[in-house]
Design a protein around this motif. Sequence first.
Motif, short mmCIF file in Angstrom:
data_model
loop_
_atom_site.label_atom_id
_atom_site.label_comp_id
_atom_site.label_asym_id
_atom_site.label_seq_id
_atom_site.Cartn_x
_atom_site.Cartn_y
_atom_site.Cartn_z
N VAL B 262 4.18 -6.69 -2.65
CA VAL B 262 3.83 -5.28 -2.82
C VAL B 262 2.37 -5.06 -2.44
O VAL B 262 2.02 -4.09 -1.75
CB VAL B 262 4.10 -4.84 -4.27
N GLY B 263 1.52 -6.01 -2.85
CA GLY B 263 0.09 -5.91 -2.55
C GLY B 263 -0.14 -5.82 -1.04
O GLY B 263 -0.86 -4.95 -0.56
N PHE B 264 0.52 -6.72 -0.28
CA PHE B 264 0.28 -6.72 1.16
C PHE B 264 0.87 -5.49 1.83
O PHE B 264 0.29 -4.95 2.78
CB PHE B 264 0.82 -8.02 1.79
N LEU B 266 0.93 -2.63 0.50
CA LEU B 266 -0.03 -1.56 0.19
C LEU B 266 -1.17 -1.55 1.22
O LEU B 266 -1.58 -0.49 1.70
CB LEU B 266 -0.64 -1.81 -1.19
N VAL B 267 -1.65 -2.77 1.53
CA VAL B 267 -2.78 -2.87 2.45
C VAL B 267 -2.42 -2.24 3.79
O VAL B 267 -3.22 -1.54 4.41
CB VAL B 267 -3.17 -4.35 2.65
N TYR B 268 -1.16 -2.50 4.22
CA TYR B 268 -0.76 -1.96 5.52
C TYR B 268 -0.27 -0.52 5.42
O TYR B 268 0.21 0.03 6.38
CB TYR B 268 0.33 -2.85 6.14
N GLY B 269 -0.34 0.06 4.21
CA GLY B 269 0.01 1.46 4.06
C GLY B 269 1.50 1.74 4.07
O GLY B 269 1.94 2.86 4.24
N LEU B 273 0.37 3.74 -4.12
CA LEU B 273 -0.01 2.96 -5.30
C LEU B 273 0.92 3.23 -6.48
O LEU B 273 1.26 2.30 -7.23
CB LEU B 273 -1.46 3.29 -5.69
#
Lengths: 587, 572
Positions: B262-264, B266-269, B273
């Motif tokens: 999920v974190g990664f 998020l980084v790529y949009g 959140l």
Amino acid sequence: MTGRQDPLWRAVLLLGVSWRRVVLAVLAGAGGLGSAVALAAVSAWLIARASQMPPVMELSIAAVAVRTFGISRGLLRYVERLVSHDVALRGMATLREQIYRRLAVGRTEPVMALRRGDLLARVGADVDAVGDVVVRGLLPAAVAAVVSLGSVVLLGVFLPTAGLALAGCLVLAGVVAPWWSVRAARTTERLTAHARVEMSAVTLALLDGAGELTVQGRTPDLRRELARVEADLARATDTGARPAALAAAAGPLATGLAVLAALALAVPATTQGLLTPVELAVVVLTPLAAFEAVSLMPAAGVQVLRSRQAARRIMSLLDEVAQEPTATQPAPMPPAAPGRGLVVRGLACGWPGQEPLLTGLDLDLSTGRTVAVVGPSGAGKTTLLLTLAGLLPAVGGTLTLDGDPPADLPREVAASRVAMTAEDAHVFDTTILENLRVGRGDVTPDEALDALTSVGLGRWLAGLPQGLGTVLGADAARISGGERRRLLLARALLCPAPLLLVDEPTEHLDTGGEAVLRSLLDRTLTPDRGVLVVTHRLAGLEGADEVILLDRTGTVRARGRHSELVARDHDGVAPYRDAWLAEVQES
Amino acid sequence: MRPLDPRLLRRARAARRYVLLTAGLGAATAGLVVAQALLLAAALAPVVTGVSRWPDVAPTVGLLALVIGARVLVTAVQERYAHRAATRTIAELRAQVVGHAVGLGPRWISGNGPTVATLATRGLDALEPYFVRYLPQLLLAVTVTPAALAVVLGLDWVAAVTIAVTIPLVPVFMVLVGLLTQGHASRRLEVMQRLGHQVLDLVAGLPTLRALGRERGPADRVRALGEAHRSATMGTLRIAFLSGMVLELLTTLSVALVAVGVGFRLVYGHLDLTTALAVLVLAPEVYLPLRQVGAHFHASADGVAAAQQTFDVLEQPLPVRGTISAPDLRSSTVRVRDLGVDAPDRDALAPAGLDLDLLPGTVTALVGPNGAGKSTALGVLLGLIPLGDRDTGTVQVLPAGDALDTPAIDLADVDPGTWWEQIAWVPQRPVLTPGTIEDLVTAGRRTDRRELGRVAELTGLAEVVAALPLGWGTAVGQGGAGLSLGQRQRVALSRALLGDAQLVVLDEPSAHLGSDGDATVRQVIEAAREGGRTVLVVTHRASLRQAADAVVAVAGRPRTSTTGPPHDGGAW
């Protein structure tokens, strides 16, 4: 150590646990559950930071940490469970040995008075319960304290007020909830104890008396009674379930309050710039994982309660055994009639603190003499043997063994002069030879063979493929009642003591048993021993130098040789002859 | 072992209601868990991204507080009713198993009694942890787990797939570990139990060792055995705990993988959140019930086993009862011919070839050595032991009149209720039911005090009653004073004499009565004879034998094998 001290603590000290191992177990446990908290905190940080779309490199350490905590939790929990069980098992072995040693050297009456089942419960289930308190009570409490402290400190570093709020909620879940749980368990136990006893009694009456109750049409009465007792039981359980429900609800309540408090405190703090947005996520989400350790506390509290009851039983037995026998000792015995062997004058015997079962007995037993004491069950025959052997103090009269009261002699000295075989003497779950060596440690196979042959077990032994190496099984399950009695008799014959006391040697014996008893009493088996036999049957007593007939109240009704007693008519009353005739008619 | 036996629901009303309640509460919990996660994410995300401040999210936090309050309430209700349901289910099953055992009769109980007694008084209690801990988690596993997973799927299908893949791995790995270690574990378990037993054996023998002055030596052996027991147990535990570790490892690791994934994204949009936080909070909730089921599995296994044993007893068919009303025993004869009853543990018939006629108003004595089957013969006559395939002979009732034209009735066809009404039986160990001594003796009938006194004088009960401070009003049985076996026999003898049953059956009546026992029983027998009753007495005593009109010897016989000769000549 005073008797007022907590019995559980005293018992736990007897476990002799190694503090190094305890620390290791707490560290592993705290590491395992701490991993869960760290996993929650680092993932919250990871996700909150990720939402700010930083370079991926910046997240890689957190990502590795999250995976590591995901693995370490399971591994460290495994280590903790192993180490804590090892600590407990070591402690239980030590406690069992301690109990054995203390029971072996302490006062005899508490051990003799304990029923076999109770003795086994003390050493079996009760010791297990004391060991369980380590695994399920004390270690989880220590782990919960460490993990909780760590979580509070973590939050406190970011926002002190949030740390304090979490601490309050952890106390609610880890201290207040267990307190309610223990109260619930105690209430239920107190209220149901009586109903439980009644429930078992009614159930057993229904099962044991099924035929009788059915024929007499009394089954419905008793089933109604069972329903009534069950209703009592249900009412009592309901009362105890109320605090239990409170305790169960306290867990989710504390977690929820902690999250709400974190939100209410940390959101304004973020707006005020006291906290970064990423830290906010950590402060709000970490409490969700922080309650796992304290969630075990209610069960731990109940375990402590149960273990304390077990510890109280163990410690009271050990205290009783260690007690100086001053309180129960009668007035000092007059040094009357010292002499060789057992000299008994006006003896009264019984269990300490109870009415004597047998009174006014005179008796002499020295080497070369055989005596039979006959009487119905309840006449105190077994108590007499325990007293003569020095295992129970005499209640009244005088009793000397080679000049000294046997109960005052050191146990080894008394046992080297007079050996007693109880009716329920234990047959150990080991080989026949080892069982005979309980009588004397250095019995050779040849001596064992001779002894077994002399009590009529020669053919039985010859039929066993393993011979003297045959293992007898738990509670002598693999041999018949008659074989067991003969084996015990052989063991008694192998004892080095010059005086033998034997309880009911012919109970469960077939017709050949009478011959064994006869040869025991006419000295063919034991030419240079003094033998005293107690029995409830008169057959086979012809060879005894003296037969003493007791009545139900433990008073001597007749004494003399068998032949005289059968012939004698005393003032028209002949209790011995009557008993003899009745027995002859039976067979 | 089934996690939820349908027979439990069929047999116990309380269990049915409870499972419904728990399922309802489980569904409510599922809704609340999902709501809590979504509300928490909705309150937190906009503040983290800097869009909102406390006044904006305060209403969401208020809603969250309501959801948390509801969860607390649900937990309290669940716990409150779990104990209630457990107690009531246990009571229902206990009543059924005891009732059924009584219906199966004394012969069945003598073979299974200890097991049933342990089951009824202690074994069934193990259902409590099953009801209070295991069952709620089991139902949460079928409500919360799928609901939370479905919501995760709606939020982020990649995370849902990660979870969906690991969930089946949990049982697969646990079964694999179980299979791999089973043989090893059971071998270890045996060693462990043996060593544990040997320690207890030494302690049990302590009184014997002390009597022989040999108590000191074995202390070292106790230590050595304890040490061996510990190392054997640890060997078992190292393996037993593996499955728990696999469970924890899989569930925690997959939560970690979901978080990292999920974190990664998020980084790529790919995600926002709020969604990411909701998934992060929900992921552990999917696994929690599964982990709890695993944790409480062992605690509940005993309860399930006890329920199983109970159903096994309840499924034993009850003997068929006759329907013909019993003839009047004041004028009927009971005739036994060639009665042989199987003694399965000895491979023998005891009794064997028994012939017996009970004529109205006569006294018959049954004599014979221990184990010959005297009490068994009584059981058959009383209709408590139905004759089976391995038994022989007949028991018939011949009604009054000419034996040629009135048909004989097989005892098996007689309605037992009408048979028992005419019988007074004094067993070897009479049972006390709760009540006063007077209640026990009169059996609830209105009785003349003088008659009561006369009978009590005869049986020696008067002396017993006189020694009690409350006399006839003394409460006995459960919660009352205990009576010795002899005193209980006197009570039972008095009841038999006081009632009006025609056939009086006495089983070793003088066994526990002490020295005047024979005289007492003779008086009782004479009184019964004067009253015109029929008496059947089992006895060893010569004096009682002399009081009888007929003496019948009972003997057992080993079953003759086809190859060997008969054991002893006997009737052959």
